[in-house]
Motif scaffolding. Structure first.
Motif, PDB file in Angstrom:
ATOM      1  N   SER A 167       0.814  -1.222   0.000  1.00 28.89           N
ATOM      2  CA  SER A 167       0.000   0.000   0.000  1.00 28.89           C
ATOM      3  C   SER A 167       0.846   1.269   0.000  1.00 28.89           C
ATOM      4  O   SER A 167       0.322   2.371  -0.135  1.00 28.89           O
ATOM      5  CB  SER A 167      -0.919   0.016   1.224  1.00 28.89           C
ATOM      6  N   SER A 168       2.160   1.121   0.145  1.00 26.08           N
ATOM      7  CA  SER A 168       3.040   2.296   0.241  1.00 26.08           C
ATOM      8  C   SER A 168       3.453   2.793  -1.135  1.00 26.08           C
ATOM      9  O   SER A 168       3.267   2.114  -2.152  1.00 26.08           O
ATOM     10  CB  SER A 168       4.295   1.943   1.052  1.00 26.08           C
ATOM     11  N   ILE A 169       4.084   3.977  -1.155  1.00 31.39           N
ATOM     12  CA  ILE A 169       4.546   4.534  -2.426  1.00 31.39           C
ATOM     13  C   ILE A 169       5.797   3.819  -2.936  1.00 31.39           C
ATOM     14  O   ILE A 169       6.253   4.117  -4.047  1.00 31.39           O
ATOM     15  CB  ILE A 169       4.819   6.054  -2.321  1.00 31.39           C
ATOM     16  N   LEU A 170       6.316   2.870  -2.182  1.00 29.20           N
ATOM     17  CA  LEU A 170       7.437   2.069  -2.674  1.00 29.20           C
ATOM     18  C   LEU A 170       7.063   1.374  -3.976  1.00 29.20           C
ATOM     19  O   LEU A 170       7.893   1.216  -4.876  1.00 29.20           O
ATOM     20  CB  LEU A 170       7.833   1.011  -1.631  1.00 29.20           C
ATOM     21  N   ALA A 171       5.798   0.948  -4.087  1.00 28.61           N
ATOM     22  CA  ALA A 171       5.354   0.248  -5.290  1.00 28.61           C
ATOM     23  C   ALA A 171       5.447   1.155  -6.512  1.00 28.61           C
ATOM     24  O   ALA A 171       6.014   0.773  -7.549  1.00 28.61           O
ATOM     25  CB  ALA A 171       3.926  -0.254  -5.100  1.00 28.61           C
ATOM     26  N   GLU A 172       4.897   2.370  -6.416  1.00 25.89           N
ATOM     27  CA  GLU A 172       4.954   3.299  -7.550  1.00 25.89           C
ATOM     28  C   GLU A 172       6.395   3.646  -7.922  1.00 25.89           C
ATOM     29  O   GLU A 172       6.750   3.708  -9.111  1.00 25.89           O
ATOM     30  CB  GLU A 172       4.190   4.582  -7.226  1.00 25.89           C
ATOM     31  N   ILE A 173       7.225   3.865  -6.910  1.00 30.84           N
ATOM     32  CA  ILE A 173       8.619   4.244  -7.160  1.00 30.84           C
ATOM     33  C   ILE A 173       9.346   3.128  -7.911  1.00 30.84           C
ATOM     34  O   ILE A 173      10.035   3.372  -8.906  1.00 30.84           O
ATOM     35  CB  ILE A 173       9.330   4.563  -5.828  1.00 30.84           C
ATOM     36  N   GLU A 174       9.186   1.889  -7.448  1.00 31.51           N
ATOM     37  CA  GLU A 174       9.840   0.742  -8.103  1.00 31.51           C
ATOM     38  C   GLU A 174       9.341   0.564  -9.533  1.00 31.51           C
ATOM     39  O   GLU A 174      10.129   0.315 -10.451  1.00 31.51           O
ATOM     40  CB  GLU A 174       9.557  -0.530  -7.301  1.00 31.51           C
ATOM     41  N   THR A 208      10.601   0.600 -15.092  1.00 31.32           N
ATOM     42  CA  THR A 208      10.108   0.739 -16.466  1.00 31.32           C
ATOM     43  C   THR A 208      10.917   1.760 -17.250  1.00 31.32           C
ATOM     44  O   THR A 208      11.244   1.530 -18.425  1.00 31.32           O
ATOM     45  CB  THR A 208       8.615   1.117 -16.455  1.00 31.32           C
ATOM     46  N   THR A 209      11.259   2.877 -16.633  1.00 28.98           N
ATOM     47  CA  THR A 209      12.084   3.859 -17.345  1.00 28.98           C
ATOM     48  C   THR A 209      13.480   3.300 -17.612  1.00 28.98           C
ATOM     49  O   THR A 209      14.067   3.555 -18.668  1.00 28.98           O
ATOM     50  CB  THR A 209      12.191   5.175 -16.552  1.00 28.98           C
ATOM     51  N   SER A 210      14.007   2.503 -16.697  1.00 27.21           N
ATOM     52  CA  SER A 210      15.309   1.870 -16.897  1.00 27.21           C
ATOM     53  C   SER A 210      15.258   0.929 -18.093  1.00 27.21           C
ATOM     54  O   SER A 210      16.154   0.921 -18.946  1.00 27.21           O
ATOM     55  CB  SER A 210      15.719   1.109 -15.642  1.00 27.21           C
ATOM     56  N   MET A 211      14.205   0.115 -18.159  1.00 27.83           N
ATOM     57  CA  MET A 211      14.046  -0.825 -19.262  1.00 27.83           C
ATOM     58  C   MET A 211      13.921  -0.109 -20.591  1.00 27.83           C
ATOM     59  O   MET A 211      14.573  -0.455 -21.587  1.00 27.83           O
ATOM     60  CB  MET A 211      12.823  -1.708 -18.994  1.00 27.83           C
ATOM     61  N   LEU A 212      13.090   0.935 -20.652  1.00 26.88           N
ATOM     62  CA  LEU A 212      12.882   1.669 -21.899  1.00 26.88           C
ATOM     63  C   LEU A 212      14.144   2.403 -22.335  1.00 26.88           C
ATOM     64  O   LEU A 212      14.446   2.499 -23.534  1.00 26.88           O
ATOM     65  CB  LEU A 212      11.720   2.652 -21.744  1.00 26.88           C
ATOM     66  N   THR A 213      14.891   2.939 -21.374  1.00 24.88           N
ATOM     67  CA  THR A 213      16.152   3.608 -21.705  1.00 24.88           C
ATOM     68  C   THR A 213      17.103   2.633 -22.390  1.00 24.88           C
ATOM     69  O   THR A 213      17.735   2.959 -23.406  1.00 24.88           O
ATOM     70  CB  THR A 213      16.806   4.184 -20.436  1.00 24.88           C
ATOM     71  N   LYS A 214      17.213   1.414 -21.859  1.00 22.42           N
ATOM     72  CA  LYS A 214      18.103   0.411 -22.450  1.00 22.42           C
ATOM     73  C   LYS A 214      17.658   0.017 -23.851  1.00 22.42           C
ATOM     74  O   LYS A 214      18.482  -0.145 -24.760  1.00 22.42           O
ATOM     75  CB  LYS A 214      18.143  -0.832 -21.556  1.00 22.42           C
ATOM     76  N   ILE A 215      16.362  -0.144 -24.043  1.00 18.49           N
ATOM     77  CA  ILE A 215      15.847  -0.562 -25.352  1.00 18.49           C
ATOM     78  C   ILE A 215      16.044   0.524 -26.395  1.00 18.49           C
ATOM     79  O   ILE A 215      16.551   0.276 -27.500  1.00 18.49           O
ATOM     80  CB  ILE A 215      14.355  -0.944 -25.249  1.00 18.49           C
ATOM     81  N   PHE A 216      15.670   1.753 -26.057  1.00 10.77           N
ATOM     82  CA  PHE A 216      15.672   2.815 -27.064  1.00 10.77           C
ATOM     83  C   PHE A 216      17.052   3.395 -27.338  1.00 10.77           C
ATOM     84  O   PHE A 216      17.279   3.976 -28.408  1.00 10.77           O
ATOM     85  CB  PHE A 216      14.697   3.925 -26.667  1.00 10.77           C
ATOM     86  N   GLU A 217      17.986   3.241 -26.420  1.00 11.42           N
ATOM     87  CA  GLU A 217      19.325   3.772 -26.676  1.00 11.42           C
ATOM     88  C   GLU A 217      19.989   3.028 -27.846  1.00 11.42           C
ATOM     89  O   GLU A 217      20.901   3.552 -28.486  1.00 11.42           O
ATOM     90  CB  GLU A 217      20.196   3.700 -25.429  1.00 11.42           C
ATOM     91  N   GLU A 218      19.520   1.840 -28.149  1.00 15.32           N
ATOM     92  CA  GLU A 218      20.067   1.068 -29.271  1.00 15.32           C
ATOM     93  C   GLU A 218      19.718   1.685 -30.622  1.00 15.32           C
ATOM     94  O   GLU A 218      20.357   1.385 -31.629  1.00 15.32           O
ATOM     95  CB  GLU A 218      19.568  -0.377 -29.221  1.00 15.32           C
ATOM     96  N   VAL A 219      18.693   2.542 -30.654  1.00 20.65           N
ATOM     97  CA  VAL A 219      18.326   3.216 -31.909  1.00 20.65           C
ATOM     98  C   VAL A 219      18.446   4.735 -31.772  1.00 20.65           C
ATOM     99  O   VAL A 219      17.857   5.491 -32.543  1.00 20.65           O
ATOM    100  CB  VAL A 219      16.898   2.823 -32.359  1.00 20.65           C
ATOM    101  N   GLY A 220      19.185   5.180 -30.777  1.00 27.72           N
ATOM    102  CA  GLY A 220      19.478   6.610 -30.653  1.00 27.72           C
ATOM    103  C   GLY A 220      18.398   7.448 -30.008  1.00 27.72           C
ATOM    104  O   GLY A 220      18.436   8.680 -30.098  1.00 27.72           O
ATOM    105  N   ILE A 221      17.424   6.829 -29.341  1.00 30.97           N
ATOM    106  CA  ILE A 221      16.382   7.580 -28.631  1.00 30.97           C
ATOM    107  C   ILE A 221      16.710   7.599 -27.146  1.00 30.97           C
ATOM    108  O   ILE A 221      16.851   6.544 -26.521  1.00 30.97           O
ATOM    109  CB  ILE A 221      14.990   6.958 -28.843  1.00 30.97           C
ATOM    110  N   SER A 222      16.860   8.781 -26.589  1.00 29.20           N
ATOM    111  CA  SER A 222      17.163   8.878 -25.162  1.00 29.20           C
ATOM    112  C   SER A 222      16.144   9.716 -24.396  1.00 29.20           C
ATOM    113  O   SER A 222      16.086   9.656 -23.168  1.00 29.20           O
ATOM    114  CB  SER A 222      18.557   9.489 -24.957  1.00 29.20           C
ATOM    115  N   PRO A 243      15.993  11.027  -9.073  1.00 28.25           N
ATOM    116  CA  PRO A 243      17.419  10.695  -9.091  1.00 28.25           C
ATOM    117  C   PRO A 243      17.722   9.277  -9.560  1.00 28.25           C
ATOM    118  O   PRO A 243      18.882   8.931  -9.784  1.00 28.25           O
ATOM    119  CB  PRO A 243      17.839  10.873  -7.619  1.00 28.25           C
ATOM    120  N   MET A 244      16.687   8.453  -9.751  1.00 26.92           N
ATOM    121  CA  MET A 244      16.888   7.060 -10.148  1.00 26.92           C
ATOM    122  C   MET A 244      16.872   6.864 -11.659  1.00 26.92           C
ATOM    123  O   MET A 244      17.203   5.778 -12.145  1.00 26.92           O
ATOM    124  CB  MET A 244      15.803   6.165  -9.522  1.00 26.92           C
ATOM    125  N   ILE A 245      16.474   7.893 -12.407  1.00 30.71           N
ATOM    126  CA  ILE A 245      16.303   7.732 -13.847  1.00 30.71           C
ATOM    127  C   ILE A 245      17.276   8.625 -14.612  1.00 30.71           C
ATOM    128  O   ILE A 245      17.882   9.531 -14.047  1.00 30.71           O
ATOM    129  CB  ILE A 245      14.849   8.038 -14.275  1.00 30.71           C
TER     130      ILE A 245
END
Length: 421
Positions: free
Chosen positions: A145-152, A157-171, A274-276
């Motif tokens: 029920s805490s905001i830990l869930a939203e933060i994680e 998800t932003t970490s995953m998308l950053t890794k995927i899109f950096e391969e085609v030059g999208i940051s 600060p995590m993204i």
């Protein structure tokens, strides 16, 4: 009548090069979320019809592919004028997850962090990046029920998308965050009845397509009082670029939004930032709605400039699972637009096929090669595979030039022609 060779509209055949790209993205998704402690699960593609029509899926409930009863059950329904369908293809992964958790809660950890990847089905109008059968990826945290869930969820998800899109030059992309309780406070303050909130929010969700004037027009056409519509739409004119949650809510009115909602949203934003990556924009967006009526709190969505669709979205849905298990289970999730991500990657790759991650060798064997020579060929192929290479053994075609060209398009870079000595 002859057989039809093309797939049903809104559904796709995937070539080997397509599958390499899709599998690469799926593997990156699995690897990223595994590092955050998410466990892979699977649910059936067919779900009980009643589960899918419980007024939880918003507009998606209009896009269901029902499945007829079978055998004697179907015959009885026909004879008695009863319902012909008792199940349907799932339109998302959230409702099946809720049933899954209620059914397996006793053997699952709490909180439970799940990753689910699978096909879903919607009787939608096909268009670019939108299909009737498509792959969806969901990550959910149940029992927190805490905001830990939203933060994680946002950070992973932003970490995953950053890794995927950096391969085609999208940051650069944007994470939009809002809270359903803010939307409800605004609607209540404007004078809408609580029973009408879902209808109001479905219309508001169209703002990016029809604008605030279009929203106003649709609300009036739907029978809402003109003064309530005017007061409500005026609230959105107070939005300025970079406005904070606290500042916006203070403009709406001190009594409209509980201060704990503001504190919660501010806490999520301050912890995630600060995590993204610094290239990722994290913004409070009061216009963000999310179409599903099951959302109860924080909601979020991710967009990329130049594309008129989101690539991920989700939020907190604390009341759905309790309808299955009879007790409150807090839940928060993110749904990743897998097909839309693939669409963007293919736009950036153009005609270039997604590269294989291993060296690919083709051994092309002349038709006159002896059995003893063939044994040597397969022994060599086995050795090359043991060294980590991808190796195909094929008969050498008469048009070897064309054969090699097609193999090159499929990612092969080394060719060995074998003849009798």
């Amino acid at each position: 009548m002859g057989f039809i060779k093309t797939p049903i509209k809104g559904m796709n055949d995937f070539l080997p090069s397509d599958m390499r790209l899709r599998e690469h993205v799926i593997n990156m998704i699995k690897e990223t979320y595994a590092t955050y402690g998410f466990s892979l699960i699977e649910t059936p593609v067919m779900e009980h019809l009643g589960n899918l029509t419980g007024k939880q899926g918003g507009e998606n409930e209009k896009l269901i592919f029902p499945v007829m009863k079978r055998g004697a059950d179907l015959q009885r329904a026909i004879e008695n004028g009863g319902e012909l369908a008792d199940s349907a293809l799932r339109y998302d992964l959230t409702v099946p997850l809720s049933r899954y958790y209620a059914n397996n809660q006793a053997v699952l950890t709490t909180p439970f962090k799940s990753l689910q990847i699978g096909n879903v089905f919607r009787a939608d109008r096909p268009q670019k990046g939108r299909f009737r059968q498509f792959t969806q990826c969901d990550i959910d945290i149940l029992g927190d029920s805490s905001i830990l869930a939203e933060i994680e969820l946002i950070a992973a998800t932003t970490s995953m998308l950053t890794k995927i899109f950096e391969e085609v030059g999208i940051s650069r992309f944007t994470v939009h965050v809002n809270d359903r309780r803010i939307l409800k406070g605004m609607a209540k303050s404007a004078g809408f009845d609580e029973e009408s909130f879902d209808t109001v929010f479905i219309i508001l969700d169209k703002m990016d397509k029809i604008g605030i004037d279009g929203v106003k027009e649709e609300l009036v056409k739907s029978g809402f009082a003109a003064d309530a519509v005017e007061k409500y739409t005026q609230m959105f004119t107070k939005i300025t670029e970079g406005i904070s949650c606290g500042d916006f809510c203070s403009l709406i009115g001190a009594d409209a939004i509980d201060s704990s909602v503001v504190d919660s949203l501010d806490g999520i934003l301050s912890c995630v930032k600060p995590m993204i990556s610094s290239d990722v924009s994290l913004v409070f967006d009061p216009t963000l709605v999310r179409g599903m009526s099951y959302y109860t709190g924080t909601i979020f969505e991710i967009t990329i400039d130049g594309y008129n669709f989101s690539i991920a979205g989700g939020g907190r849905y604390d009341e759905m699972i309790g309808k299955f298990c009879g007790q409150k289970v807090c839940a928060c999730g993110f749904s990743i637009g897998f097909e839309r991500i693939i669409t963007i990657l293919k736009d950036k790759l153009g005609d270039k096929a997604f590269a294989r991650d291993k060296k690919c060798i083709a051994i092309l064997v002349d038709s006159k090669v002896s059995t003893d020579k063939l044994a040597d060929v397969f022994a060599e192929a086995t050795k090359l595979r043991e060294q980590g290479n991808i190796v195909t053994v094929q008969p050498l075609n008469k048009n070897a030039k064309f054969q090699i060209q097609k193999l090159e398009e499929d990612g092969y870079s080394e060719f060995r022609k074998v003849y009798n000595d």
